[in-house]
Design a protein around this motif. Structure first.
Motif, short mmCIF file in Angstrom:
data_model
loop_
_atom_site.label_atom_id
_atom_site.label_comp_id
_atom_site.label_asym_id
_atom_site.label_seq_id
_atom_site.Cartn_x
_atom_site.Cartn_y
_atom_site.Cartn_z
N LEU A 41 36.89 58.21 23.50
CA LEU A 41 38.07 57.77 24.21
C LEU A 41 39.19 58.80 24.08
O LEU A 41 39.31 59.47 23.05
CB LEU A 41 38.56 56.43 23.66
N PRO A 42 40.06 58.91 25.10
CA PRO A 42 41.21 59.81 24.98
C PRO A 42 42.23 59.24 23.99
O PRO A 42 42.10 58.11 23.52
CB PRO A 42 41.78 59.84 26.41
N ALA A 43 43.23 60.03 23.69
CA ALA A 43 44.25 59.59 22.73
C ALA A 43 44.98 58.34 23.21
O ALA A 43 45.39 57.51 22.40
CB ALA A 43 45.24 60.73 22.46
N THR A 44 45.16 58.23 24.51
CA THR A 44 45.81 57.05 25.09
C THR A 44 44.84 56.37 26.06
O THR A 44 44.87 56.63 27.26
CB THR A 44 47.12 57.44 25.82
N PRO A 45 43.98 55.50 25.56
CA PRO A 45 42.94 54.87 26.41
C PRO A 45 43.50 53.67 27.19
O PRO A 45 43.15 52.53 26.92
CB PRO A 45 41.89 54.46 25.39
N THR A 46 44.33 53.97 28.17
CA THR A 46 44.99 52.91 28.93
C THR A 46 44.23 52.60 30.21
O THR A 46 43.49 53.45 30.73
CB THR A 46 46.43 53.30 29.26
N TYR A 47 44.44 51.41 30.73
CA TYR A 47 43.76 51.02 31.97
C TYR A 47 44.60 50.02 32.74
O TYR A 47 45.54 49.42 32.23
CB TYR A 47 42.39 50.42 31.65
N ARG A 48 44.21 49.85 33.99
CA ARG A 48 44.75 48.79 34.85
C ARG A 48 43.56 48.06 35.46
O ARG A 48 42.45 48.61 35.53
CB ARG A 48 45.62 49.37 35.96
N PHE A 49 43.77 46.83 35.88
CA PHE A 49 42.72 46.10 36.58
C PHE A 49 42.77 46.42 38.07
O PHE A 49 43.85 46.44 38.68
CB PHE A 49 42.89 44.59 36.39
N ASP A 50 41.62 46.67 38.66
CA ASP A 50 41.47 46.79 40.10
C ASP A 50 40.56 45.66 40.57
O ASP A 50 39.69 45.20 39.81
CB ASP A 50 40.88 48.14 40.50
N ARG A 51 40.74 45.24 41.82
CA ARG A 51 39.94 44.14 42.36
C ARG A 51 39.25 44.55 43.65
O ARG A 51 39.82 45.31 44.45
CB ARG A 51 40.81 42.92 42.63
N LEU A 52 38.06 44.02 43.85
CA LEU A 52 37.39 44.15 45.13
C LEU A 52 38.08 43.23 46.14
O LEU A 52 38.77 42.28 45.76
CB LEU A 52 35.92 43.77 44.98
N PRO A 53 37.93 43.50 47.43
CA PRO A 53 38.65 42.70 48.44
C PRO A 53 38.48 41.20 48.28
O PRO A 53 39.46 40.45 48.34
CB PRO A 53 38.07 43.21 49.76
N GLU A 62 42.23 35.89 38.04
CA GLU A 62 43.25 36.20 37.02
C GLU A 62 42.80 35.71 35.64
O GLU A 62 43.01 36.39 34.63
CB GLU A 62 44.58 35.55 37.39
N GLN A 63 42.18 34.54 35.58
CA GLN A 63 41.68 34.02 34.32
C GLN A 63 40.51 34.86 33.81
O GLN A 63 40.38 35.10 32.60
CB GLN A 63 41.27 32.56 34.46
N VAL A 64 39.65 35.30 34.71
CA VAL A 64 38.54 36.17 34.32
C VAL A 64 39.07 37.45 33.70
O VAL A 64 38.59 37.92 32.67
CB VAL A 64 37.64 36.48 35.55
N SER A 91 34.00 40.99 36.66
CA SER A 91 33.50 39.88 37.46
C SER A 91 32.82 38.87 36.55
O SER A 91 32.37 39.20 35.45
CB SER A 91 32.51 40.37 38.52
N ALA A 92 32.76 37.63 37.01
CA ALA A 92 32.07 36.57 36.27
C ALA A 92 31.47 35.60 37.28
O ALA A 92 32.12 35.25 38.27
CB ALA A 92 33.02 35.85 35.33
N ARG A 93 30.25 35.20 37.02
CA ARG A 93 29.56 34.27 37.92
C ARG A 93 28.92 33.16 37.09
O ARG A 93 28.33 33.41 36.05
CB ARG A 93 28.46 35.00 38.70
N VAL A 94 29.10 31.92 37.57
CA VAL A 94 28.49 30.76 36.92
C VAL A 94 27.76 29.96 37.99
O VAL A 94 28.34 29.61 39.02
CB VAL A 94 29.53 29.87 36.23
N GLN A 95 26.51 29.67 37.74
CA GLN A 95 25.73 28.84 38.66
C GLN A 95 25.09 27.71 37.88
O GLN A 95 24.43 27.92 36.87
CB GLN A 95 24.63 29.66 39.33
#
Length: 222
Positions: A41-53, A62-64, A91-95
């Motif tokens: 990992l880099p010194a600052t391992p930052t991230y943002r969430f991206d979403r599929l359409p 949002e809860q996922v 992603s999360a799927r429940v069936q």
């Protein structure tokens, strides 16, 4: 599938735990497969969430992401929407399906239900609702990490689980933990990961307290 520690028999566990619950902790066992192009990992391992359409239209996304964020934090990543190094899609799927131990000739049959985790209606024979000991869930979570500078996928992991437990948030949170085990250098190939979690007391079956008569004063005197 989720199970109680030191369960004596899987068949007995599958039929009874949904009805009676299990004291103590819950062990969520997941099948996990991961890919990583990261060495460290880099010194600052930052991230943002991206979403599929389509994920923008799903209220539960949002809860996922909140459940996944806890697992990402444990793995060493830090969310920073203003200065991210990576983008993360989760992603999360429940069936709901029929228990593998269900009697196919049982007259009660089974029905279907929709879940906000990405599950969908599943129809079958019989009455609209299944017997409690026939209820079964198949779940899957996914994590995809991209390096924003290169737009390349540098990590991908999926975890699958099945079992009778209906407390989806607890199980899915543990599955995200399983998906991130070994990050950023997880072992290759298919593997089994157990994650032990504390089952919320609220999930335990208990009769609702009786209401006091309308004329009776409350304990605070109000």
């Amino acid at each position: 599938m989720p199970r109680c520690p030191r369960a004596l028999a899987i068949a007995v566990t599958a039929g009874l735990l949904l009805l009676a619950g299990c004291a103590g902790n819950l062990v969520v066992d997941s099948t996990v497969q991961s890919f990583s192009g990261l060495k460290a990992l880099p010194a600052t391992p930052t991230y943002r969430f991206d979403r599929l359409p389509l994920q923008h239209t799903q209220p539960a996304q949002e809860q996922v992401e909140a459940l996944a964020d806890q697992a990402l934090f444990k793995a060493g990543l830090r969310r920073d929407d203003l200065a991210p190094v990576y983008s993360v899609e989760v992603s999360a799927r429940v069936q709901r399906t029929l228990s593998p131990w269900a009697d196919p000739w049982d007259s009660w049959g089974w029905g279907g239900a929709a879940y906000p985790w990405g599950g969908y209606w599943r129809h079958g024979y019989g009455y609209p609702y299944p017997r409690a000991d026939y209820i079964w869930f198949q779940r899957e979570v996914g994590v995809v990490v991209r390096e924003l500078a290169s737009k390349q996928v540098v990590f991908e992991s999926r975890a699958a689980n099945d079992g009778p437990w209906a407390d989806h948030a607890v199980v899915i949170g543990a599955m995200f933990d399983a998906a991130m085990v070994g990050f950023p250098n997880p072992p290759p190939g298919l593997r089994y990961v157990n994650v032990e979690v504390i089952r919320p007391q609220a999930q335990a079956a208990a009769p609702a307290p009786e209401r006091a008569p309308a004329s009776a004063p409350s304990p605070t005197g109000r």
